[in-house]
Each structure stands twice: as structure tokens, then as C-alpha cells.
Design an enzyme around this catalytic site. Structure first.
Site, mmCIF file in Angstrom:
data_model
loop_
_atom_site.group_PDB
_atom_site.id
_atom_site.type_symbol
_atom_site.label_atom_id
_atom_site.label_comp_id
_atom_site.label_asym_id
_atom_site.label_seq_id
_atom_site.Cartn_x
_atom_site.Cartn_y
_atom_site.Cartn_z
ATOM 1 N N ALA A 92 -37.287 -20.204 18.186
ATOM 2 C CA ALA A 92 -36.744 -20.933 18.152
ATOM 3 C C ALA A 92 -36.287 -21.781 16.178
ATOM 4 O O ALA A 92 -37.431 -21.147 15.318
ATOM 5 C CB ALA A 92 -37.474 -22.524 18.107
ATOM 6 N N GLY A 137 -39.792 -18.557 20.261
ATOM 7 C CA GLY A 137 -38.347 -18.717 21.443
ATOM 8 C C GLY A 137 -37.776 -17.581 21.735
ATOM 9 O O GLY A 137 -37.007 -17.043 22.739
ATOM 10 N N GLU A 140 -40.555 -15.311 23.968
ATOM 11 C CA GLU A 140 -39.496 -16.261 25.334
ATOM 12 C C GLU A 140 -38.449 -15.761 26.037
ATOM 13 O O GLU A 140 -38.380 -16.334 27.174
ATOM 14 C CB GLU A 140 -39.762 -18.272 25.088
ATOM 15 C CG GLU A 140 -41.350 -18.123 24.760
ATOM 16 C CD GLU A 140 -41.695 -19.439 24.523
ATOM 17 O OE1 GLU A 140 -41.119 -20.299 23.261
ATOM 18 O OE2 GLU A 140 -42.277 -20.057 24.707
ATOM 19 N N GLU A 160 -47.142 -20.048 17.974
ATOM 20 C CA GLU A 160 -46.214 -20.668 17.985
ATOM 21 C C GLU A 160 -47.459 -21.762 17.671
ATOM 22 O O GLU A 160 -47.272 -23.190 16.361
ATOM 23 C CB GLU A 160 -45.827 -21.601 18.969
ATOM 24 C CG GLU A 160 -44.120 -21.555 19.417
ATOM 25 C CD GLU A 160 -44.504 -20.651 20.846
ATOM 26 O OE1 GLU A 160 -45.134 -19.115 19.607
ATOM 27 O OE2 GLU A 160 -42.801 -20.682 20.666
HETATM 28 N N1 CO8 Z 1 -36.498 -20.732 11.815
HETATM 29 C C1 CO8 Z 1 -35.168 -21.213 10.776
HETATM 30 N N2 CO8 Z 1 -35.425 -19.732 10.254
HETATM 31 C C2 CO8 Z 1 -36.445 -18.618 10.127
HETATM 32 C C3 CO8 Z 1 -36.890 -18.499 11.560
HETATM 33 C C4 CO8 Z 1 -37.222 -19.299 12.095
HETATM 34 N N3 CO8 Z 1 -37.834 -19.347 13.460
HETATM 35 N N4 CO8 Z 1 -36.948 -17.181 10.892
HETATM 36 C C5 CO8 Z 1 -36.983 -16.872 10.116
HETATM 37 N N5 CO8 Z 1 -36.388 -17.375 9.452
HETATM 38 C C6 CO8 Z 1 -35.070 -17.614 8.007
HETATM 39 C C7 CO8 Z 1 -36.368 -18.235 7.242
HETATM 40 O O1 CO8 Z 1 -36.456 -18.861 6.543
HETATM 41 C C8 CO8 Z 1 -34.813 -16.707 5.725
HETATM 42 O O2 CO8 Z 1 -34.194 -18.055 5.694
HETATM 43 P P1 CO8 Z 1 -33.484 -17.808 4.341
HETATM 44 O O3 CO8 Z 1 -33.259 -16.524 3.483
HETATM 45 O O4 CO8 Z 1 -32.910 -19.097 3.911
HETATM 46 O O5 CO8 Z 1 -35.396 -18.814 2.910
HETATM 47 C C9 CO8 Z 1 -34.261 -15.573 6.628
HETATM 48 O O6 CO8 Z 1 -34.419 -16.530 8.616
HETATM 49 C C10 CO8 Z 1 -34.973 -14.161 6.606
HETATM 50 O O7 CO8 Z 1 -36.810 -14.648 6.761
HETATM 51 P P2 CO8 Z 1 -38.461 -14.694 5.918
HETATM 52 O O8 CO8 Z 1 -37.104 -13.996 4.222
HETATM 53 O O9 CO8 Z 1 -38.895 -15.114 6.232
HETATM 54 O O10 CO8 Z 1 -37.876 -12.802 6.756
HETATM 55 P P3 CO8 Z 1 -39.254 -11.444 6.604
HETATM 56 O O11 CO8 Z 1 -38.371 -10.208 6.916
HETATM 57 O O12 CO8 Z 1 -39.628 -12.132 5.257
HETATM 58 O O13 CO8 Z 1 -40.043 -12.180 7.716
HETATM 59 C C11 CO8 Z 1 -40.951 -13.271 9.586
HETATM 60 C C12 CO8 Z 1 -39.827 -12.375 8.957
HETATM 61 C C13 CO8 Z 1 -42.065 -13.082 10.108
HETATM 62 C C14 CO8 Z 1 -39.948 -13.249 11.229
HETATM 63 C C15 CO8 Z 1 -40.445 -14.061 8.254
HETATM 64 O O14 CO8 Z 1 -38.844 -14.942 9.127
HETATM 65 C C16 CO8 Z 1 -41.089 -15.066 10.118
HETATM 66 O O15 CO8 Z 1 -42.918 -15.337 10.100
HETATM 67 N N6 CO8 Z 1 -40.755 -16.525 11.005
HETATM 68 C C17 CO8 Z 1 -40.900 -17.437 11.819
HETATM 69 C C18 CO8 Z 1 -41.299 -17.115 13.045
HETATM 70 C C19 CO8 Z 1 -42.009 -18.069 14.140
HETATM 71 O O16 CO8 Z 1 -43.096 -18.516 13.701
HETATM 72 N N7 CO8 Z 1 -41.112 -18.308 15.059
HETATM 73 C C20 CO8 Z 1 -41.507 -19.140 16.093
HETATM 74 C C21 CO8 Z 1 -41.100 -20.703 15.395
HETATM 75 S S1 CO8 Z 1 -41.802 -21.960 16.503
HETATM 76 C C22 CO8 Z 1 -40.891 -21.373 18.203
HETATM 77 O O17 CO8 Z 1 -39.619 -20.247 17.972
HETATM 78 C C23 CO8 Z 1 -40.765 -22.406 19.761
HETATM 79 C C24 CO8 Z 1 -40.658 -22.710 20.422
HETATM 80 C C25 CO8 Z 1 -40.530 -22.904 21.561
HETATM 81 C C26 CO8 Z 1 -39.867 -24.623 21.264
HETATM 82 C C27 CO8 Z 1 -39.984 -25.445 22.111
HETATM 83 C C28 CO8 Z 1 -39.103 -26.597 22.229
HETATM 84 C C29 CO8 Z 1 -40.215 -28.270 22.122
#
Ligand code: CO8
Length: 286
Positions: A92, A137, A140, A160
Site C-alpha cells: 500500500a 498489500g 496480500e 507492516e
Molecule cells: N509506498 C509508497 N511508495 C513506495 C512504496 C510504498 N509501499 N514502495 C516503494 N515506493 C517508492 C519509493 O518511495 C520510491 O519513490 P521515490 O523515487 O519517489 O523516492 C520508489 O518507489 C522506488 O523505491 P525505492 O527507491 O525504495 O526502491 P529500492 O529498490 O531502493 O527498494 C523496496 C525497493 C525494498 C521495495 C523499498 O521501496 C521498500 O521497502 N518499499 C516499501 C515496502 C513496504 O514496506 N511495503 C509495505 C507497505 S504497508 C502495506 O502494504 C500495508 C497494507 C495493508 C494496509 C491496510 C490499510 C489500513
């Protein structure tokens, strides 16, 4: 629902079995595009600058795409994938989640859950093709699909708890049902990612494919499925999911009702006649 013939399917990387250009694009949404080739629709989540992260617009468009495909009698199965080389869906959108208030959090969770539930209850087989990160997400979402094909570069995880939340799109439930409570507990509580091979070993991924062959392998799997009777597939999905949510007694009763329903279909007669006549069945989905 706009439908246009696409001129060059091969350029978009989709297989056209038997070389017939039966490919068509169905919708022009901002984040999600749907393309149909033969009996299979491919839904592509395309928000590559954010690794296909699910903001409200993406979630809504996924929902709309499935709604359109539900009523399209020419479509017998769906592939769901993420655009680009890095991610299925990286979760998400954390920027959006960061704005949540206590009440809106519940609502955001419920809305996302409802969309994923509609995918799980979709009456045609849905295969997730995971070619990179399937996190939070995104994991999921893959769990709500009926089967998962992973490329060797896929990574699955529910990180998460590291953000101070829990999986809120059904992940705490579906992962445990799929791979067992102990393994799911480890994945949820550590927040660690697992690679494609480990996902395969624990039953989270059904197939692991070389990265460049992901779509081809996912399409092959789905092609093997959709040659079967559409109504039979629908009832098999219904019966198997209901079994996970019911007592043995209720599940058995539902199974025999669905079996009885199928006995009234033309597809059943055709399937059996085809076997006896040593030919391929021509199912009509009724
Ligand atoms: N949300 C928003 N932006 C994201 C997300 C995300 N989940 N994942 C990646 N991005 C963005 C980065 O911020 C970045 O944007 P920008 O270039 O503008 O800075 C771009 O995508 C590229 O990402 P990275 O530069 O970080 O790429 P890397 O190759 O260095 O890293 C990763 C890749 C390891 C996947 C890293 O991006 C990461 O850790 N992402 C987050 C993963 C995460 O924590 N996901 C879980 C999110 S929480 C969730 O999903 C909850 C679901 C249930 C919700 C229930 C509702 C209440």
C-alpha cells in the site's frame, strides 16, 4: 467499456497462442490496463515510479478491471501482474497510510479488504504473475489470487510491523491458511522478505520461472486451466474456498449441491460426450 484492437501484441510482450492476433485492450485507466488475448485477460498494475504501490486510485481501478471482466463471457481466466522489472506491487502507498487517522484506518483497511475479497471470489481463475517485490498489500493482493507464479527475482513479504501496523488487507488470515500458521507467524512477526524459491517451498508460489519467462509460464498455467469447463472451474473455486470457512458437514453439503448444479449443465454433457467420443470438449460455459 472501450475496446480497441491492438496492432502489435508481440511488442507488448503478451503471448498470442497459435499466433492469432486476438489481442485487445479494454480500458484506458490511469494505473491499470487490461488486455485480452483469446480466453485470457491480463490486468497490469502500472505505477512504476512507486513500484506499483497501491494508492486509492490503483485499488479502485483494479476493482473496476475485475468488474468488467466478470461479465465478459469471452474471458475465462485472468492474469494479474505488475508493470516493470522490479515489482509486482511494493505495498500500500506508505505516503497515503501515513495520513491515516484511527477511524479512517479501519475504513481504508475494510475497503481494500473488500476489493481483494472480490478477487478471491471472482468466478474465473485468477493467477498472479509476480516478477519482483510483492510486499505488504502487494503480497496480500497476490494471496487473494487463486494461484501465484513467481519469477526467480520475486520477493514476498509482509513488512507492516516494521511500520507500526499489521497486514490489513487479509494477509494475517490468508497467509496462514495457505502456508500454515507457524510459517505465516514467522513471516508476519519478523517482517522479513522471502525469495521465490522459499515461497515455492512453503506453497506460497505455485511455480518459479526464469525471470524472462514469467508471463509465458503464467499464461501456460492459465491456458491449462481454462481449457476446462468454465462452470466447473467456478464451482470448484467456490467449493474449495467455502471449505476453508465452514465445518466439514457444511462444506460437504455445499460440494454436493454444486455438483448437482453442474449435473444440469450442457458443459457436463459435453465434457463427458467428448471423453466417450475421444475428442476435445467444446465448452460453452452453461
Ligand atoms: N509506498 C509508497 N511508495 C513506495 C512504496 C510504498 N509501499 N514502495 C516503494 N515506493 C517508492 C519509493 O518511495 C520510491 O519513490 P521515490 O523515487 O519517489 O523516492 C520508489 O518507489 C522506488 O523505491 P525505492 O527507491 O525504495 O526502491 P529500492 O529498490 O531502493 O527498494 C523496496 C525497493 C525494498 C521495495 C523499498 O521501496 C521498500 O521497502 N518499499 C516499501 C515496502 C513496504 O514496506 N511495503 C509495505 C507497505 S504497508 C502495506 O502494504 C500495508 C497494507 C495493508 C494496509 C491496510 C490499510 C489500513
Amino acid at each position: 467499456m472501450a475496446r480497441t484492437e491492438a496492432a502489435r501484441p508481440a511488442e507488448r510482450g503478451f503471448l498470442t497462442p497459435s499466433g492469432v492476433p486476438s489481442f485487445r485492450a479494454m480500458n484506458e485507466s490511469k494505473y491499470v490496463r487490461t488486455e485480452v488475448s483469446g480466453a485470457v485477460a491480463t490486468v497490469v498494475i502500472d505505477r512504476q515510479d512507486k513500484l506499483n504501490a497501491l494508492n486509492p486510485g490503483v485499488i479502485e481501478e483494479i476493482d473496476q478491471a475485475f468488474e468488467q471482466l466478470r461479465d465478459d463471457a469471452s474471458v475465462h481466466g485472468v492474469l494479474l501482474t505488475g508493470a516493470g522489472d522490479k515489482a509486482f506491487v511494493a505495498g500500500a502507498d506508505i505516503g497515503v497510510l501515513a495520513e491515516m487517522e484511527p477511524l479512517s484506518g479501519t475504513e481504508v483497511s475494510r475497503e481494500g479488504q473488500a476489493v481483494l475479497r472480490r478477487i478471491e471470489e471472482f468466478p474465473k481463475p485468477v493467477v498472479a504473475a509476480v516478477g519482483g517485490y510483492a510486499l505488504g498489500g502487494g503480497c496480500e493482493l497476490a494471496l487473494a489470487c487463486h494461484l501465484r507464479v513467481a519469477s526467480e527475482r520475486a520477493n514476498f513479504g509482509l513488512p507492516e510491523v516494521g511500520l507500526g501496523i499489521i497486514p490489513g488487507y487479509g494477509g494475517t488470515i490468508r497467509l496462514a491458511r495457505l502456508v500454515g500458521l507457524g510459517r505465516a507467524m514467522e513471516i508476519v512477526l519478523t517482517g522479513d522478505m522471502i525469495d521465490a524459491q522459499r515461497a515455492y517451498e512453503i506453497g506460497l508460489a505455485n511455480v518459479v520461472a526464469p525471470h524472462g519467462e514469467l508471463m509465458e509460464r503464467a499464461e501456460k498455467l492459465l491456458a491449462r486451466i481454462v481449457r476446462n469447463g468454465p462452470k466447473a472451474l467456478e464451482m470448484a473455486l467456490k467449493s474449495m474456498y467455502a471449505a476453508a470457512e465452514n465445518t466439514m458437514e457444511h462444506a460437504l453439503a455445499l460440494e454436493s449441491s454444486l455438483f448437482g448444479l453442474l449435473a444440469s449443465t450442457r458443459d457436463m454433457r459435453e465434457g463427458m460426450a467428448a471423453f466417450l467420443e475421444k475428442r476435445k470438449a467444446r465448452f460453452e460455459g452453461r
